[in-house]
Motif scaffolding. Sequence first.
Motif, PDB file in Angstrom:
ATOM      1  N   ARG D 182      42.344  51.053  63.514  1.00  0.00           N
ATOM      2  CA  ARG D 182      43.752  51.372  63.827  1.00  0.00           C
ATOM      3  C   ARG D 182      44.292  50.951  65.111  1.00  0.00           C
ATOM      4  O   ARG D 182      45.145  50.446  65.620  1.00  0.00           O
ATOM      5  N   PHE D 183      43.345  51.186  66.329  1.00  0.00           N
ATOM      6  CA  PHE D 183      43.622  50.947  67.606  1.00  0.00           C
ATOM      7  C   PHE D 183      43.896  49.138  67.748  1.00  0.00           C
ATOM      8  O   PHE D 183      44.910  48.983  68.314  1.00  0.00           O
ATOM      9  N   SER D 186      46.757  48.192  66.007  1.00  0.00           N
ATOM     10  CA  SER D 186      47.998  48.451  66.413  1.00  0.00           C
ATOM     11  C   SER D 186      48.559  47.809  67.584  1.00  0.00           C
ATOM     12  O   SER D 186      49.609  47.148  67.948  1.00  0.00           O
ATOM     13  N   ALA D 187      47.534  47.264  68.445  1.00  0.00           N
ATOM     14  CA  ALA D 187      47.650  46.558  69.584  1.00  0.00           C
ATOM     15  C   ALA D 187      48.034  45.029  69.390  1.00  0.00           C
ATOM     16  O   ALA D 187      48.968  44.625  69.830  1.00  0.00           O
ATOM     17  N   GLY D 190      51.440  45.278  67.646  1.00  0.00           N
ATOM     18  CA  GLY D 190      52.668  45.507  68.734  1.00  0.00           C
ATOM     19  C   GLY D 190      52.859  44.438  69.237  1.00  0.00           C
ATOM     20  O   GLY D 190      54.028  44.047  69.800  1.00  0.00           O
ATOM     21  N   TYR D 191      51.874  43.299  69.895  1.00  0.00           N
ATOM     22  CA  TYR D 191      52.149  42.272  70.324  1.00  0.00           C
ATOM     23  C   TYR D 191      53.004  41.461  69.670  1.00  0.00           C
ATOM     24  O   TYR D 191      53.977  40.817  70.134  1.00  0.00           O
ATOM     25  N   ILE D 217      41.998  45.232  74.587  1.00  0.00           N
ATOM     26  CA  ILE D 217      41.401  46.013  73.171  1.00  0.00           C
ATOM     27  C   ILE D 217      39.994  46.034  73.858  1.00  0.00           C
ATOM     28  O   ILE D 217      39.223  46.963  73.614  1.00  0.00           O
TER      29      ILE D 217
END
Lengths: 230, 230, 230, 230
Positions: D182-183, D186-187, D190-191, D217
Amino acid sequence: MTEHFSANNNTEDWAQELLALGGEEKMTPKQVAILQAAVDVFAEKGYAGTATSEIAQKAGVAEGTIFRYYKTKKDLLLSIVGPTMSRLLAPFVIRNFGNLLDKSFDSYEDFLRSLIRNRLEFARKNFKILQILIQEIPFHPNLREQFMEDIMSKVFERISAQVEHFKQKGEIIDIPAPTLIRFTASAIIGYIMTRLLLQPNKEWNDEEEIELLIRLIGHGIAADPGDRSV
Amino acid sequence: MTEHFSANNNTEDWAQELLALGGEEKMTPKQVAILQAAVDVFAEKGYAGTATSEIAQKAGVAEGTIFRYYKTKKDLLLSIVGPTMSRLLAPFVIRNFGNLLDKSFDSYEDFLRSLIRNRLEFARKNFKILQILIQEIPFHPNLREQFMEDIMSKVFERISAQVEHFKQKGEIIDIPAPTLIRFTASAIIGYIMTRLLLQPNKEWNDEEEIELLIRLIGHGIAADPGDRSV
Amino acid sequence: MTEHFSANNNTEDWAQELLALGGEEKMTPKQVAILQAAVDVFAEKGYAGTATSEIAQKAGVAEGTIFRYYKTKKDLLLSIVGPTMSRLLAPFVIRNFGNLLDKSFDSYEDFLRSLIRNRLEFARKNFKILQILIQEIPFHPNLREQFMEDIMSKVFERISAQVEHFKQKGEIIDIPAPTLIRFTASAIIGYIMTRLLLQPNKEWNDEEEIELLIRLIGHGIAADPGDRSV
Amino acid sequence: MTEHFSANNNTEDWAQELLALGGEEKMTPKQVAILQAAVDVFAEKGYAGTATSEIAQKAGVAEGTIFRYYKTKKDLLLSIVGPTMSRLLAPFVIRNFGNLLDKSFDSYEDFLRSLIRNRLEFARKNFKILQILIQEIPFHPNLREQFMEDIMSKVFERISAQVEHFKQKGEIIDIPAPTLIRFTASAIIGYIMTRLLLQPNKEWNDEEEIELLIRLIGHGIAADPGDRSV
DNA sequence: TATGAATGAGAATTCATTCAT
DNA sequence: AATGAATGAATTCTCATTCAT
């Protein structure tokens, strides 16, 4: 209010009858106008050949208004045709409990006279709706089923009882009831349709025609002299 | 080829009959397919409820092909229904010049027997087209006129001649011919429709039913014993 | 009432918050019902996919009543979404006059912890409205502008101040703030959306997840060992 | 044609890709015009907010033409969004039979680099369709299901394999895979969204940003020094 | 001859909004 | 304040018909 052949049907107009159906559910004038317009146009052009816009125009309402009262065009049709179908056949379905036979008739001729007068009157009042009913039944399976299964069978049952009754009294020839009923019904329906549909403008003497019709049917189905049971 | 009640009608199929109509104008297989598909769908869904695209699909042709053969959808309908209407009534319109009366029948019963058998056969073969005809007549004024004026009147004339003939022979009750004819026609049509439309799946003994029907009509319209003219 | 991350947000329900907005302008029960129904249906079907009649029905009011309170359907949407947008971003816009930097945090992790907890709580309480907000922002230029220009820029400014602060303290890697902020925000938003939207029914241990999230972000943006400024 | 992160995706344009889908089924120019117009307008106004008349106008075709190709408006949407959804997730679903793990990556960073580049490229090319996809998923249960069940689960499985692999190698911190994924996701998302949606006009140095992102990350999820397994 | 893509007029139906009560 | 009947413009979709190939 049950309809019975022997009773005079003094209701005035299909619209009022439709109105009376709901009981307390009042109809707005617009809704009545929609119904009347729909009956007119459906009868003239058929369901599939009728545009809702034409109904709206004839009813003097916006097209959208129709759909406030009837979710779909088909709903409109059914709300017209459904109740009338029931009422058309209502007199045959009176339950004098436990007894299929309505004994209020002294002879088959009496029975026929009552039947013809009553249903002719009904047909006259509900002429357009019946036209619609006849025209649309072939195309709407649910209508057809309701007609054939729910109702025709019961009508048949009832008339059958009369026929068998008078057959046993020796007044009617001893051939299968379906044939007798079909014959009788055809003659009556033929009269009503000619009277109202094919030649509505001819001058008719209904009293006389009905008596002739009864005579024709009566003689047609009369038992042969020798067969008359005691 | 004239159709006459007393003749056995051995044509096999409405399609072939339609084909024969044009005489030399041969139909392509596509056109035949279109006609057959149209008959099927019109009968099932009615003219207004049928999309030409559905006909095309069922016929296995392109949508445009239909309009090569028939300028409009209505043309297609009329090309199906028009000729059949004529043929339905053809036997009544045979011209044995100068004489309305076909004297080949010894009794009204004979006449009826021939009539019923012949038209039942015809109705069986042209069932779907007749269905279409009945369903569409109310909505097409020109069809209706053709039916009512061009044809029904002549039918009436012809049968009237028979009826008057046997009335004078004292075999038929002396009441107005229209009433007699309507009664007779109703009984016959009622039988044919029940037979083919309402209860096609019931087991029918046509021979027997027809004889019963003739008996019922015959007794119905028989002159009262005392009235028989010498 | 200002919202600040470090404060516990104990309000119970978006409806009550919306109610509180007007201050003295009291809402009638009908209006509240309309708002609640609108939130439900907008969230489920989207603004364009929702019929005002459905809102009215769900709210138990007449169709016309909605338009007493909100001139248009769009007004209704904005009256829901507008205030919530402000409140969503409110904590970032606290004016401690003359100073962009809120110094109440000892570390970036502290700041994140407060931020995440607070906004997760807020999102939980205003879930449906935020859903609507996200869904509708693309289609309403004024909403989008309000969001992008009026607010996001200020949010960015504020967080930027924090980031720069901790960057200078050598706790955060020295790369452009936008990249850092985007990275941080993505991770947080990703968590909140997964938590509430994608897998709301999964069993969540928020405490633990938040600490993990902070750890991940924290290590991600941590300055390289050698870089740590004295 | 399978898409793989490590492969450069040189297809030019979503339209051509859509075209390529059918293989032999050629599209008429009008159909292509319809698709392109639909993508434009759906993206701008949303599915429910778009009138088919507007699509027709923009495509330069008659409104009826749309419905020759797509039975309903919804069909049109799905024919755009469905295939793209598959292609969006295709690279995650490559079957190197019997093995979930794609071993072509030496480090998680390599994997990420490939993933980010590839999907950024894909997103750039299919920008509008992805916009539509994201906007419509909430309102179309079947879309949502296809997305969540058919595809997301497989994506998760695949990435999970990578994550576990590098976790065992001691390169990644030992916390639950879902949280790690998820982390990471998401990153990345998001980018991509900031890049293409929120600030498309900003000057971007993708190479640099991607390396920064990987660094963020990578450090975020890096195992603590002491934890590194031998 | 046959096709089927394309059309555009019109069909049924929806829906935000108004207004008399 | 609240209603809900009524509207009519707009929307999706259908279908008979045309026409270039």
